[in-house]
Design a protein around this motif. Structure first.
Motif, PDB file in Angstrom:
ATOM      1  N   GLU A  66     -32.635 -52.863 -13.789  1.00 39.15           N
ATOM      2  CA  GLU A  66     -31.876 -53.315 -14.956  1.00 39.15           C
ATOM      3  C   GLU A  66     -32.612 -53.047 -16.259  1.00 39.15           C
ATOM      4  O   GLU A  66     -31.999 -52.819 -17.301  1.00 39.15           O
ATOM      5  CB  GLU A  66     -31.558 -54.807 -14.826  1.00 39.15           C
ATOM      6  CG  GLU A  66     -30.534 -55.125 -13.742  1.00 39.15           C
ATOM      7  CD  GLU A  66     -30.133 -56.588 -13.742  1.00 39.15           C
ATOM      8  OE1 GLU A  66     -30.580 -57.322 -14.655  1.00 39.15           O
ATOM      9  OE2 GLU A  66     -29.385 -56.989 -12.843  1.00 39.15           O
ATOM     10  N   ASP A  67     -33.952 -53.099 -16.222  1.00 44.25           N
ATOM     11  CA  ASP A  67     -34.719 -52.874 -17.444  1.00 44.25           C
ATOM     12  C   ASP A  67     -34.942 -51.388 -17.735  1.00 44.25           C
ATOM     13  O   ASP A  67     -35.612 -51.030 -18.710  1.00 44.25           O
ATOM     14  CB  ASP A  67     -36.065 -53.593 -17.375  1.00 44.25           C
ATOM     15  CG  ASP A  67     -36.951 -53.091 -16.230  1.00 44.25           C
ATOM     16  OD1 ASP A  67     -36.532 -52.163 -15.514  1.00 44.25           O
ATOM     17  OD2 ASP A  67     -38.062 -53.639 -16.052  1.00 44.25           O
ATOM     18  N   GLY A  68     -34.373 -50.519 -16.899  1.00 41.04           N
ATOM     19  CA  GLY A  68     -34.490 -49.087 -17.119  1.00 41.04           C
ATOM     20  C   GLY A  68     -35.775 -48.472 -16.609  1.00 41.04           C
ATOM     21  O   GLY A  68     -35.973 -47.259 -16.742  1.00 41.04           O
ATOM     22  N   SER A  69     -36.668 -49.268 -16.029  1.00 37.70           N
ATOM     23  CA  SER A  69     -37.932 -48.745 -15.514  1.00 37.70           C
ATOM     24  C   SER A  69     -37.693 -47.923 -14.254  1.00 37.70           C
ATOM     25  O   SER A  69     -36.669 -48.053 -13.582  1.00 37.70           O
ATOM     26  CB  SER A  69     -38.908 -49.880 -15.221  1.00 37.70           C
ATOM     27  OG  SER A  69     -38.383 -50.748 -14.225  1.00 37.70           O
ATOM     28  N   ARG A  70     -38.663 -47.116 -13.921  1.00 34.54           N
ATOM     29  CA  ARG A  70     -38.542 -46.206 -12.792  1.00 34.54           C
ATOM     30  C   ARG A  70     -38.807 -46.929 -11.473  1.00 34.54           C
ATOM     31  O   ARG A  70     -39.762 -47.692 -11.339  1.00 34.54           O
ATOM     32  CB  ARG A  70     -39.538 -45.060 -12.961  1.00 34.54           C
ATOM     33  CG  ARG A  70     -39.571 -44.075 -11.812  1.00 34.54           C
ATOM     34  CD  ARG A  70     -40.359 -42.834 -12.184  1.00 34.54           C
ATOM     35  NE  ARG A  70     -41.663 -43.130 -12.745  1.00 34.54           N
ATOM     36  CZ  ARG A  70     -42.376 -42.302 -13.510  1.00 34.54           C
ATOM     37  NH1 ARG A  70     -41.876 -41.124 -13.814  1.00 34.54           N
ATOM     38  NH2 ARG A  70     -43.556 -42.637 -13.976  1.00 34.54           N
ATOM     39  N   ALA A  71     -37.977 -46.661 -10.497  1.00 40.66           N
ATOM     40  CA  ALA A  71     -38.182 -47.216  -9.160  1.00 40.66           C
ATOM     41  C   ALA A  71     -39.272 -46.436  -8.439  1.00 40.66           C
ATOM     42  O   ALA A  71     -39.505 -45.255  -8.719  1.00 40.66           O
ATOM     43  CB  ALA A  71     -36.886 -47.162  -8.356  1.00 40.66           C
ATOM     44  N   GLU A  72     -39.929 -47.083  -7.510  1.00 36.24           N
ATOM     45  CA  GLU A  72     -40.872 -46.389  -6.645  1.00 36.24           C
ATOM     46  C   GLU A  72     -40.092 -45.513  -5.654  1.00 36.24           C
ATOM     47  O   GLU A  72     -38.938 -45.809  -5.328  1.00 36.24           O
ATOM     48  CB  GLU A  72     -41.736 -47.391  -5.887  1.00 36.24           C
ATOM     49  CG  GLU A  72     -42.709 -48.160  -6.763  1.00 36.24           C
ATOM     50  CD  GLU A  72     -43.797 -47.266  -7.337  1.00 36.24           C
ATOM     51  OE1 GLU A  72     -44.270 -46.355  -6.625  1.00 36.24           O
ATOM     52  OE2 GLU A  72     -44.164 -47.473  -8.512  1.00 36.24           O
ATOM     53  N   PRO A  73     -40.709 -44.429  -5.160  1.00 33.36           N
ATOM     54  CA  PRO A  73     -39.987 -43.546  -4.234  1.00 33.36           C
ATOM     55  C   PRO A  73     -39.505 -44.224  -2.959  1.00 33.36           C
ATOM     56  O   PRO A  73     -38.573 -43.721  -2.310  1.00 33.36           O
ATOM     57  CB  PRO A  73     -41.029 -42.464  -3.909  1.00 33.36           C
ATOM     58  CG  PRO A  73     -41.955 -42.456  -5.073  1.00 33.36           C
ATOM     59  CD  PRO A  73     -42.025 -43.883  -5.533  1.00 33.36           C
TER      60      PRO A  73
END
Length: 553
Positions: free
Chosen positions: A371-378
């Motif tokens: 939701e905060d636009g940060s990148r997810a881990e693979p």
């Protein structure tokens, strides 16, 4: 690291001998008299021996202008024999071939030249006037501008030289070199759109070239008896690597040169040259089908049609399979990673609409959207329920360098822990079959070219009669999407016609980026933090198109 055997010869041989050029030279020897390049427009062809001689002439001519290892030579070329020579010749002396988009406006081309600093620029005569202007305004001055592929008989710009004069004193013998090639050498540089007027530049190393060729050879499959016709520009990753010069010259197959797509001609050439594979966008296949239905040609030589850029519908798969060939392939990927998932004929039409499963050496995943636009881990995978939407990421160690040339900031955003974060959103099922749903960002795809609104908005805002604007897209049957611009007028007498003429004259807007629809409005949507709401405008644009609010130009 301890090893159980003497690996020194293997490392030395693999790292220095397992190159694309070595593969090409094997074909020069074993298929010397077989066709490599067929140019129907000029009724010429080149065998592998003749292609190698032309590549050597070019390489030796470049050397005479001081081009050496890791120098950049740029080609802004239509599909043409000269493109094939440029693809092969520079790597013989360790130079990097920058394959530029010949559709750019002069200001865009000047920025590209400034950023990459090529020593030599070779361009198609069809863009001579644009390149002449670019050569005047660019800050970096190449040693020479070379005009090639002059089918139109155009006058040579002042200070430029013709390709024929450039290579006339180049020897056909193999050029002498003072270095040893390595599989990690950059040999090719491709362009892909960025958020500004300057594209992102994708370095491709030698082992990427070899393994991209292997990927095609394995998935088609391709063999030395194949003849291919790529109906898309070779400067694209899909054009160059999907049945283009990279896999064909490595496999010993032949390419047929098509400078611009012509459906009737494509089918005529399929019949005449016994073409086995053709490549193009879904819109190309639609036009081929119409022509073939009205005036059938003998295209029984076709072993496959490969399309990329958009998923095929079930109805299209059935139609193309009936009218053209049953062997339809649909690939999904990026400029940075080539294709990474693939629908084979046995996946279609039932798998239509998806992008299929990962290619043999690749992995495609769908990870969570934060939701905060940060990148997810693979490893933050979304459920395989065909419903939960996430970002599509790609692991493709064989076909990408995971980098951009002189753009570390963008590289850090797109590449992470061996994965490329595409910006595409999608879902997947229990068999890990991925279906694309949309974009995280505002990118548009027009005629196979990625476009970002910010550059077009910046160009429109240079008009003193414009107060503000927002750019988005609407669906288009031929182009995939068409650009549209909503403009708030500073001056009451501003007209759509005036806006269109202003964009046509802009040095920073290539033709394919210009809006095809305009609307003069009182306001445009912003977020609470003052950012333009492109996603909201995109949803509104379809309704406005149907209501006639958007005016076509």
């Amino acid at each position: 690291m301890a090893v159980t055997y003497d690996d020194s010869m293997f490392k030395d041989t693999f790292e220095h001998e397992y190159t694309w050029l070595k593969g090409f030279m094997r074909n020069v020897r074993r298929f010397a008299n077989r066709p490599a390049v067929i140019d129907p427009d000029t009724n010429r062809s080149w065998t592998y021996r003749e292609l190698n001689a032309e590549a050597n002439r070019l390489a030796n001519a470049l050397k005479s202008f001081g081009v050496k290892k890791d120098d950049v030579v740029m080609g802004a070329l239509r599909n043409s024999p000269e493109f094939a020579f440029m693809y092969t010749g520079p790597r013989k002396i360790g130079a990097i071939f920058l394959a530029a988009n010949f559709n750019l406006a002069c200001g865009e081309m000047a920025l590209l030249i400034n950023h990459n600093k090529p020593k030599v620029v070779v361009y198609s005569a069809s863009i001579a006037s644009m390149m002449e202007e670019a050569s005047k305004i660019c800050l970096w001055k190449p040693e020479v501008f070379v005009m090639a592929d002059n089918l139109e008989g155009l006058a040579l710009p002042k200070g430029h030289v013709s390709y024929e004069d450039f290579v006339k004193n180049g020897a056909e013998a193999e050029p002498e070199i003072d270095f040893r090639p390595h599989i990690y050498d950059e040999v090719l540089r491709l362009c892909t759109s960025g958020t500004t007027s300057l594209p992102k530049f994708v370095p491709v190393n030698d082992i990427n070239e070899v393994l991209s060729a292997h990927d095609v050879i394995m998935h088609y499959p391709m063999n030395p008896h194949d003849v291919t016709l790529n109906m898309t520009p070779w400067f694209h990753r899909g054009g160059c690597h999907s049945g283009g010069v990279c896999p064909c010259f490595y496999a010993g197959a032949a390419v047929v040169v098509m400078r611009s797509f012509r459906p009737q001609t494509s089918l005529d050439w399929c019949e005449k040259y016994k073409i086995s594979f053709i490549m193009g966008a879904p819109a190309n296949l639609e036009m081929l089908s119409r022509v073939q239905e009205k005036n059938p040609r003998d295209i029984s030589s076709l072993r496959g049609i490969v399309t990329m850029g958009a998923p095929l519908s079930r109805a299209d798969c059935i139609r193309f399979g009936s009218v053209l060939t049953k062997n339809i392939f649909n690939g999904y990927g990026t400029t940075e990673t080539f294709w990474n998932s693939f629908l084979r004929p046995y996946n279609l039409p039932d798998g239509a609409g998806s992008v299929g499963v990962s290619c043999t050496d690749d992995e495609v995943r769908v990870v969570r959207l934060h939701e905060d636009g940060s990148r997810a881990e693979p490893d933050e995978l979304v459920p395989t329920d065909s419903t939960t939407e996430g970002e599509i990421i790609i692991c493709s160690p064989a076909k990408t360098t995971y980098s951009y040339f002189r753009n570390d900031e963008m590289a850090s955003q797109k590449f992470y822990k061996g994965w490329m974060y595409t910006g595409d959103t999608g879902v997947w099922d229990e068999d890990w079959i991925v279906t694309v749903k949309g974009r995280k960002d505002d990118m548009m795809v027009v005629s196979g070219e990625n476009i970002y609104p910010a550059q077009i908005e910046e160009a429109i805002l240079e008009n003193e009669k414009v107060k503000d604007c927002i750019v988005t897209s609407v669906p288009d049957k031929v182009r995939g999407q068409a650009v549209c611009a909503y403009v708030i007028a500073e001056s009451e007498d501003l007209t759509v016609r005036e806006l269109n003429e202003f964009c046509a004259q802009s040095k920073m807007l290539s033709k394919y980026k210009r809006p095809r629809y305009f609307a003069i409005v009182k306001e445009i949507p912003f977020t609470a933090t003052g950012k333009k709401q492109h996603s909201k405008m995109r949803a509104q644009a379809q309704k406005d198109l149907e209501a006639g609010i958007l005016v076509r130009v």
